[in-house]
Design an enzyme around this catalytic site. Structure first.
Site, short mmCIF file in Angstrom:
data_model
loop_
_atom_site.label_atom_id
_atom_site.label_comp_id
_atom_site.label_asym_id
_atom_site.label_seq_id
_atom_site.Cartn_x
_atom_site.Cartn_y
_atom_site.Cartn_z
CD GLU A 96 -2.69 1.60 0.36
OE1 GLU A 96 -3.19 2.74 0.34
OE2 GLU A 96 -2.96 0.72 -0.49
CG HIS A 274 -16.52 -7.71 -16.74
ND1 HIS A 274 -16.04 -6.45 -17.00
CD2 HIS A 274 -15.46 -8.54 -16.89
CE1 HIS A 274 -14.76 -6.51 -17.28
NE2 HIS A 274 -14.38 -7.78 -17.22
#
Length: 360
Positions: A96, A274
């Site tokens: 992160e 999708h």
């Protein structure tokens, strides 16, 4: 004796503007650097999301109150005391934080070229790229805000998807800046292009954005595993799906969306849409590639190659059960596909418009 021809006031102004801007930065080079840097940020963001490291640091912009992910026993103990509900996972914290570091560098780069463009404009120049650079800065600042909300709102799907779209938008704006800085960009396609063709390609470009949204929405709601087989889904051609819940954009916030909160049928709905969107977009982009082939063979071939690579990665994702490496590549090639569609649209818009001789 031959008398030297003096430049016109307009030519002199343009020359002075070019010299002033060049004295601060090479717009073509710096925009290309921006493209590569944001491309890396998009890839790191995808890896952060797909490795479930989005909450590797429960605070922002630091990590458990540190500038780096806590590693030592002392730092880990202090971090656990500060955030007792979030046990330290140092590896995820580093993933992160590296994403944040590179994004911060991209923000500083954008701020630097904005200041340079502003200084050039304040010296009385026209500022050809000033508005464009200002827009990039606004988007990237908003991206920083979405990055913060991604953490503080505990991976709320709306924010995660908006954060992904913001990254793609920043990348596209930098790429468009690079296209504009190329002196021969308006001559890539010399043939006249009809207004209908420009509108059609614009529509396909919008379809590409919609498909990227669907991919982001699927990832943020952890719906990639909803259909583990292909071409069927859970052994059926069209299984039960809850589209209302799957595409409810007004989900309540929290407490945390790590792992997703939707029911199975809602995730199936997202995955199926999708897939259908991918099929429609594939056919549409193939049509665009066929249309521009005789006008710009290199661009058409690049577009189709990237499209086929993206389709192959999508299939591989299902067959190999979403390995992180392939999933990250799927995100990056989606970005490349968007950039190629943007380039096609740009060069078509730069071409002269075809006039209907029967319209008069």
């Amino acid at each position: 004796m031959i008398e030297a021809k003096m430049p016109s006031p307009k030519q002199e102004t343009a020359f002075m503007e070019q010299q002033s801007v060049s004295s601060f930065f090479n717009i073509r080079l710096i925009s290309l650097v921006g493209v590569f840097l944001i491309f890396i940020v998009v890839g790191l963001g995808a890896y952060t999301r797909l490795s479930h490291s989005g909450l590797g640091c429960p605070d922002w912009p630091g990590c458990y109150g540190f500038l780096t992910s806590p590693d030592s026993k002392t730092e880990v103990a202090l971090a656990n005391a500060r955030f007792p509900e979030n046990a330290v996972e140092s590896d995820k914290g580093w993933i992160e934080m590296i994403h944040r570091y590179v994004a911060g560098i991209a923000l500083l780069l954008t701020l630097a070229i904005f200041v340079s463009a502003l200084r050039a404009k304040m010296k009385g120049n026209q500022g050809t790229y000033f508005k464009h650079i200002s827009l990039i800065l606004c988007v990237i600042v908003m991206q920083a805000a979405f990055g913060m909300w991604t953490v503080t709102l505990k991976l709320w799907p709306q924010v995660v998807t908006a954060h992904l779209l913001g990254g793609f938008t920043t990348l596209s704006l930098y790429y468009l800046l690079w296209l504009r800085s190329k002196s021969n960009a308006s001559q890539v396609i010399k043939a006249r292009i009809s207004l209908k063709a420009k509108v059609a390609v614009s529509f396909v470009f919008m379809l590409t954005i919609v498909q990227i949204f669907l991919g982001g929405w699927m990832a943020s709601n952890y719906a990639a595993f909803a259909c583990p087989d292909l071409p069927l889904c859970q052994g059926e051609l069209w299984p039960n799906a809850d589209y209302a819940q799957g595409f409810n954009l007004f989900q309540s916030i929290g407490p945390t969306y790590l792992g997703g909160l939707l029911e199975g049928e809602a995730r199936v709905a997202i995955h199926l849409v999708h897939r259908v969107g991918a099929l429609i977009l594939m056919l549409a982009i193939l049509a665009v590639g066929f249309y521009i082939f005789n006008k710009n063979k290199q661009l058409a071939c690049r577009l189709v190659v990237v499209l086929m690579l993206q389709v192959g990665l999508g299939i591989a994702n299902v067959w190999f059960h979403i390995p992180v490496q392939i999933a990250v590549l799927h995100n990056l090639v989606a970005a490349l596909l968007l950039l190629h569609m943007l380039e096609v649209l740009y060069v078509l818009m730069q071409a002269k418009e075809e006039v209907d001789e029967y319209a008069y």
